[in-house]
Design a protein around this motif. Structure first.
Motif, PDB file in Angstrom:
ATOM      1  N   MET A   1      46.988  34.716 -53.926  1.00  0.00           N
ATOM      2  CA  MET A   1      47.829  35.738 -53.391  1.00  0.00           C
ATOM      3  C   MET A   1      49.274  35.252 -53.266  1.00  0.00           C
ATOM      4  N   GLY A   2      49.423  33.967 -53.224  1.00  0.00           N
ATOM      5  CA  GLY A   2      50.759  33.405 -53.259  1.00  0.00           C
ATOM      6  C   GLY A   2      51.667  33.897 -52.151  1.00  0.00           C
ATOM      7  N   ASP A   3      52.719  34.633 -52.527  1.00  0.00           N
ATOM      8  CA  ASP A   3      53.723  35.061 -51.565  1.00  0.00           C
ATOM      9  C   ASP A   3      53.455  36.443 -50.978  1.00  0.00           C
ATOM     10  N   LYS A   4      52.273  37.019 -51.189  1.00  0.00           N
ATOM     11  CA  LYS A   4      51.946  38.335 -50.649  1.00  0.00           C
ATOM     12  C   LYS A   4      51.628  38.236 -49.167  1.00  0.00           C
ATOM     13  N   ASN A   5      52.014  39.259 -48.423  1.00  0.00           N
ATOM     14  CA  ASN A   5      51.701  39.319 -46.999  1.00  0.00           C
ATOM     15  C   ASN A   5      50.415  40.098 -46.794  1.00  0.00           C
ATOM     16  N   PRO A   6      49.532  39.615 -45.924  1.00  0.00           N
ATOM     17  CA  PRO A   6      48.271  40.320 -45.690  1.00  0.00           C
ATOM     18  C   PRO A   6      48.491  41.626 -44.930  1.00  0.00           C
ATOM     19  N   ILE A   7      47.593  42.582 -45.127  1.00  0.00           N
ATOM     20  CA  ILE A   7      47.614  43.824 -44.346  1.00  0.00           C
ATOM     21  C   ILE A   7      47.390  43.474 -42.876  1.00  0.00           C
ATOM     22  N   SER A   8      46.492  42.534 -42.637  1.00  0.00           N
ATOM     23  CA  SER A   8      46.113  42.122 -41.298  1.00  0.00           C
ATOM     24  C   SER A   8      45.442  40.759 -41.400  1.00  0.00           C
ATOM     25  N   GLU A   9      45.255  40.114 -40.277  1.00  0.00           N
ATOM     26  CA  GLU A   9      44.533  38.843 -40.233  1.00  0.00           C
ATOM     27  C   GLU A   9      43.436  38.946 -39.189  1.00  0.00           C
ATOM     28  N   THR A  10      42.351  38.205 -39.403  1.00  0.00           N
ATOM     29  CA  THR A  10      41.262  38.154 -38.429  1.00  0.00           C
ATOM     30  C   THR A  10      40.901  36.701 -38.167  1.00  0.00           C
ATOM     31  N   THR A  11      40.156  36.484 -37.111  1.00  0.00           N
ATOM     32  CA  THR A  11      39.702  35.150 -36.740  1.00  0.00           C
ATOM     33  C   THR A  11      38.189  35.094 -36.872  1.00  0.00           C
ATOM     34  N   VAL A  12      37.672  33.998 -37.377  1.00  0.00           N
ATOM     35  CA  VAL A  12      36.228  33.779 -37.446  1.00  0.00           C
ATOM     36  C   VAL A  12      35.787  33.250 -36.082  1.00  0.00           C
ATOM     37  N   THR A  13      34.773  33.875 -35.492  1.00  0.00           N
ATOM     38  CA  THR A  13      34.292  33.479 -34.166  1.00  0.00           C
ATOM     39  C   THR A  13      33.391  32.246 -34.251  1.00  0.00           C
ATOM     40  N   ASP A  14      32.977  31.759 -33.103  1.00  0.00           N
ATOM     41  CA  ASP A  14      32.034  30.635 -33.048  1.00  0.00           C
ATOM     42  C   ASP A  14      30.717  30.979 -33.736  1.00  0.00           C
ATOM     43  N   ASN A  15      30.359  32.275 -33.786  1.00  0.00           N
ATOM     44  CA  ASN A  15      29.133  32.726 -34.449  1.00  0.00           C
ATOM     45  C   ASN A  15      29.365  33.013 -35.928  1.00  0.00           C
ATOM     46  N   ASN A  16      30.531  32.610 -36.458  1.00  0.00           N
ATOM     47  CA  ASN A  16      30.898  32.814 -37.865  1.00  0.00           C
ATOM     48  C   ASN A  16      30.964  34.282 -38.249  1.00  0.00           C
ATOM     49  N   THR A  17      31.419  35.129 -37.338  1.00  0.00           N
ATOM     50  CA  THR A  17      31.623  36.542 -37.642  1.00  0.00           C
ATOM     51  C   THR A  17      33.112  36.860 -37.576  1.00  0.00           C
ATOM     52  N   THR A  18      33.500  37.954 -38.199  1.00  0.00           N
ATOM     53  CA  THR A  18      34.868  38.444 -38.126  1.00  0.00           C
ATOM     54  C   THR A  18      34.823  39.958 -38.163  1.00  0.00           C
ATOM     55  N   THR A  19      35.892  40.605 -37.783  1.00  0.00           N
ATOM     56  CA  THR A  19      35.981  42.055 -37.779  1.00  0.00           C
ATOM     57  C   THR A  19      36.841  42.506 -38.945  1.00  0.00           C
ATOM     58  N   VAL A  20      36.373  43.517 -39.661  1.00  0.00           N
ATOM     59  CA  VAL A  20      37.196  44.103 -40.720  1.00  0.00           C
ATOM     60  C   VAL A  20      38.300  44.898 -40.017  1.00  0.00           C
ATOM     61  N   PRO A  21      39.548  44.578 -40.277  1.00  0.00           N
ATOM     62  CA  PRO A  21      40.641  45.258 -39.572  1.00  0.00           C
ATOM     63  C   PRO A  21      40.635  46.774 -39.806  1.00  0.00           C
ATOM     64  N   LYS A  22      41.026  47.531 -38.772  1.00  0.00           N
ATOM     65  CA  LYS A  22      41.007  48.985 -38.846  1.00  0.00           C
ATOM     66  C   LYS A  22      41.795  49.536 -40.034  1.00  0.00           C
ATOM     67  N   PRO A  23      42.994  49.017 -40.363  1.00  0.00           N
ATOM     68  CA  PRO A  23      43.694  49.558 -41.535  1.00  0.00           C
ATOM     69  C   PRO A  23      42.891  49.394 -42.831  1.00  0.00           C
TER      70      PRO A  23
END
Length: 58
Positions: free
Chosen positions: A1-23
């Motif tokens: 992706m190089g110099d592209k900015n993400p739509i959003s960022e998420t964090t991986v939890t201790d249970n190795n899960t993440t949330t798909v951002p609303k946008p």
């Protein structure tokens, strides 16, 4: 992706899960129970909505 900015960022939890951002959920019409496929191509992570027929490849 190089110099592209993400739509959003998420964090991986201790249970190795993440949330798909609303946008992303809204844009791609992702709902509870939908299946996502994870791929790595040329060092970049790609996540797509799938039909659930894939498998876990570790």
């Amino acid at each position: 992706m190089g110099d592209k900015n993400p739509i959003s960022e998420t964090t991986v939890t201790d249970n190795n899960t993440t949330t798909v951002p609303k946008p992303v959920r809204n844009r791609e019409k992702i709902s509870s129970g939908d299946t996502l496929g994870w791929f790595i191509e040329e060092g970049e992570w790609i996540v797509i909505k799938t039909d659930g027929a894939g498998g876990d490849q570790e």
